[in-house]
Design an enzyme around this catalytic site. Structure first.
Site, PDB file in Angstrom:
ATOM      1  N   ARG A 110      -2.865  -0.780   3.931  1.00  0.00           N
ATOM      2  CA  ARG A 110      -4.108  -0.234   4.458  1.00  0.00           C
ATOM      3  C   ARG A 110      -4.726  -1.302   5.361  1.00  0.00           C
ATOM      4  O   ARG A 110      -4.487  -2.495   5.187  1.00  0.00           O
ATOM      5  CB  ARG A 110      -5.074   0.110   3.324  1.00  0.00           C
ATOM      6  CG  ARG A 110      -4.542   1.129   2.318  1.00  0.00           C
ATOM      7  CD  ARG A 110      -5.517   1.313   1.166  1.00  0.00           C
ATOM      8  NE  ARG A 110      -5.047   2.324   0.238  1.00  0.00           N
ATOM      9  CZ  ARG A 110      -4.316   2.070  -0.848  1.00  0.00           C
ATOM     10  NH1 ARG A 110      -3.973   0.805  -1.135  1.00  0.00           N
ATOM     11  NH2 ARG A 110      -3.933   3.041  -1.648  1.00  0.00           N
ATOM     12  N   LYS A 123      -6.550  -0.575  -3.825  1.00  0.00           N
ATOM     13  CA  LYS A 123      -7.621   0.209  -4.435  1.00  0.00           C
ATOM     14  C   LYS A 123      -7.615   0.045  -5.947  1.00  0.00           C
ATOM     15  O   LYS A 123      -6.561  -0.047  -6.569  1.00  0.00           O
ATOM     16  CB  LYS A 123      -7.457   1.690  -4.077  1.00  0.00           C
ATOM     17  CG  LYS A 123      -7.824   2.017  -2.632  1.00  0.00           C
ATOM     18  CD  LYS A 123      -7.794   3.510  -2.404  1.00  0.00           C
ATOM     19  CE  LYS A 123      -8.258   3.864  -0.998  1.00  0.00           C
ATOM     20  NZ  LYS A 123      -8.233   5.329  -0.768  1.00  0.00           N
ATOM     21  N   HIS A 125      -4.397   3.911  10.384  1.00  0.00           N
ATOM     22  CA  HIS A 125      -3.909   4.438   9.105  1.00  0.00           C
ATOM     23  C   HIS A 125      -2.651   5.283   9.293  1.00  0.00           C
ATOM     24  O   HIS A 125      -1.839   5.400   8.374  1.00  0.00           O
ATOM     25  CB  HIS A 125      -4.993   5.263   8.414  1.00  0.00           C
ATOM     26  CG  HIS A 125      -4.741   5.471   6.951  1.00  0.00           C
ATOM     27  ND1 HIS A 125      -4.787   4.441   6.030  1.00  0.00           N
ATOM     28  CD2 HIS A 125      -4.426   6.587   6.243  1.00  0.00           C
ATOM     29  CE1 HIS A 125      -4.519   4.909   4.824  1.00  0.00           C
ATOM     30  NE2 HIS A 125      -4.299   6.206   4.927  1.00  0.00           N
ATOM     31  N   ARG A 177       0.493   3.488   8.469  1.00  0.00           N
ATOM     32  CA  ARG A 177       0.863   3.490   7.042  1.00  0.00           C
ATOM     33  C   ARG A 177       1.606   4.787   6.699  1.00  0.00           C
ATOM     34  O   ARG A 177       2.598   4.776   5.978  1.00  0.00           O
ATOM     35  CB  ARG A 177      -0.400   3.336   6.197  1.00  0.00           C
ATOM     36  CG  ARG A 177      -0.218   3.440   4.679  1.00  0.00           C
ATOM     37  CD  ARG A 177      -1.533   3.064   4.025  1.00  0.00           C
ATOM     38  NE  ARG A 177      -1.699   3.650   2.704  1.00  0.00           N
ATOM     39  CZ  ARG A 177      -1.320   3.071   1.576  1.00  0.00           C
ATOM     40  NH1 ARG A 177      -0.700   1.904   1.609  1.00  0.00           N
ATOM     41  NH2 ARG A 177      -1.551   3.665   0.408  1.00  0.00           N
ATOM     42  N   HIS A 210       0.212   3.889  -4.591  1.00  0.00           N
ATOM     43  CA  HIS A 210      -0.364   5.140  -5.065  1.00  0.00           C
ATOM     44  C   HIS A 210      -0.371   5.179  -6.583  1.00  0.00           C
ATOM     45  O   HIS A 210       0.629   4.840  -7.226  1.00  0.00           O
ATOM     46  CB  HIS A 210       0.432   6.345  -4.544  1.00  0.00           C
ATOM     47  CG  HIS A 210       0.209   6.625  -3.095  1.00  0.00           C
ATOM     48  ND1 HIS A 210       1.067   7.390  -2.340  1.00  0.00           N
ATOM     49  CD2 HIS A 210      -0.783   6.235  -2.243  1.00  0.00           C
ATOM     50  CE1 HIS A 210       0.614   7.468  -1.111  1.00  0.00           C
ATOM     51  NE2 HIS A 210      -0.495   6.775  -1.023  1.00  0.00           N
ATOM     52  N   TYR A 225       4.646  13.312   1.534  1.00  0.00           N
ATOM     53  CA  TYR A 225       5.552  12.890   2.594  1.00  0.00           C
ATOM     54  C   TYR A 225       6.871  13.669   2.559  1.00  0.00           C
ATOM     55  O   TYR A 225       7.558  13.757   3.570  1.00  0.00           O
ATOM     56  CB  TYR A 225       5.815  11.387   2.496  1.00  0.00           C
ATOM     57  CG  TYR A 225       4.566  10.586   2.752  1.00  0.00           C
ATOM     58  CD1 TYR A 225       4.027  10.489   4.035  1.00  0.00           C
ATOM     59  CD2 TYR A 225       3.892   9.961   1.719  1.00  0.00           C
ATOM     60  CE1 TYR A 225       2.863   9.787   4.277  1.00  0.00           C
ATOM     61  CE2 TYR A 225       2.727   9.237   1.949  1.00  0.00           C
ATOM     62  CZ  TYR A 225       2.216   9.161   3.228  1.00  0.00           C
ATOM     63  OH  TYR A 225       1.061   8.466   3.469  1.00  0.00           O
TER      64      TYR A 225
END
Length: 341
Positions: free
Chosen positions: A188, A216, A284, A287, A310, A319
């Protein structure tokens, strides 16, 4: 939106909780509710360890709701007013925000912020807000990420494409290194700009080079540092006129301070025009391109999940839909029966 809301900004919350948080002013809420809101934001930062920008967004969402509640009640709301809302109050707020042009994802986040604050009030001994268990958020639109093509992604990470005239070589090298991290490591933008020189591996040690990334939720992951990405970082560090501290920001601005992400976003906007890319080509999107191109070349979905950081595999599975769509498009373009149909 009321003028006092637009001018109010949630102060940054430090990771050690030392910052004083005053998310709402006296015109928006009574003292008991203001104090509870400040405690909630501090807990988000220190106990849940959410990113500063996330905490700021939650504070902004709460302020917007409290402004709506103030106008509805005719004065600043108390904790009792907040917990005593009806489902109609919540729905009216969501309808008002939608009328202001707020899209579904932003509405969902606004509702999540209100629910989070309500849970905090309940945990600290106040009544629950039953209305929030009744009201449903907006339906999520299933939008697929829009990656760049491999060729376009490589051009974006090329310093010669960024600054073809060579007017600002070290800045072009810096931006190329940032874009290389986004595309080559799947970072990110906040993760790339959060790196320090001390985070970089010792290339002289040989072997597979890796980066330890804190993403995150303060979750740590290990990502390989490809030689091409490491070379781009070395090119930037060699040409940069500023010498950052080992624990200071790796990527700096023109005056030597930490690089603002808006600079990278503006650079990408300029490249969109120069390279003929679509509006979906954002930092982004690099990514997204990292994940999509790995999957297209046989990458394991679980491994891609780990590389992206994730929490849930379902987030990464989007994806696979991109890959399936590309296969279908290729079939429709190439198969004689598809063309004749």
């Amino acid at each position: 939106m009321p003028a006092d809301m637009r001018k109010t900004r949630t102060p940054s919350v430090l990771s050690d909780g030392s910052a004083t948080v005053e998310p709402v002013g006296p015109l928006l809420a009574a003292p008991d509710l203001r104090a509870a809101a400040g405690d909630w934001l501090r807990r988000l930062a220190t106990e849940r360890r959410l990113a500063d920008l996330t905490v700021e967004a939650y504070g902004r969402d709460l302020r917007q709701f409290l402004a709506f509640l103030r106008d509805h009640l005719g004065g600043p709301a108390t904790i009792a007013d907040f917990t005593g809302q009806s489902p109609a109050d919540i729905r009216a707020y969501l309808a008002a925000r939608r009328g202001e042009g707020l899209a579904g994802p932003s509405l969902s986040r606004a509702l999540a912020a209100i629910r989070s604050f309500a849970r905090h009030l309940e945990r600290t001994g106040h009544a629950g807000t039953a209305a929030l268990t009744v009201v449903r958020g907006p339906k999520k639109r299933h939008a697929l990420p829009k990656p760049l093509t491999p060729a376009a992604a490589l051009r974006v990470a090329d310093a010669d494409e960024i600054d073809p005239a060579g007017d600002e070589p070290w800045i072009a090298a810096r931006d190329a290194a940032v874009f290389s991290l986004l595309y080559g490591c799947g970072l990110r933008i906040s993760e790339a700009l959060g790196l320090t020189p001390a985070d970089l591996p010792n290339r002289e040690a040989g072997g597979t080079q890796t980066l330890r990334i804190t993403g995150k939720g303060n979750k740590t992951r290990i990502v390989p540092l490809l030689p091409a990405v490491a070379d781009a970082i070395d090119a930037y560090r060699t040409s940069c006129p500023h010498a950052p501290e080992p624990d200071g920001a790796l990527f700096v601005g023109a005056r030597g301070g930490p690089l603002n992400p808006r600079i990278i976003q503006r650079r990408m906007a300029n490249l969109r025009g120069a390279l003929g890319l679509s509006d979906s080509a954002t930092p982004h999107a690099l990514r997204h391109s990292f994940a999509t191109h790995l999957l297209m070349n046989g990458g394991d979905l679980r491994a891609i999940q780990e590389l992206l950081g994730h929490a849930s595999l379902s987030t990464t599975q989007v994806y696979t839909e991109i890959d399936e769509r590309r296969l279908l498009d290729a079939y429709l373009d190439a198969h004689p029966r598809a063309r004749s149909g």
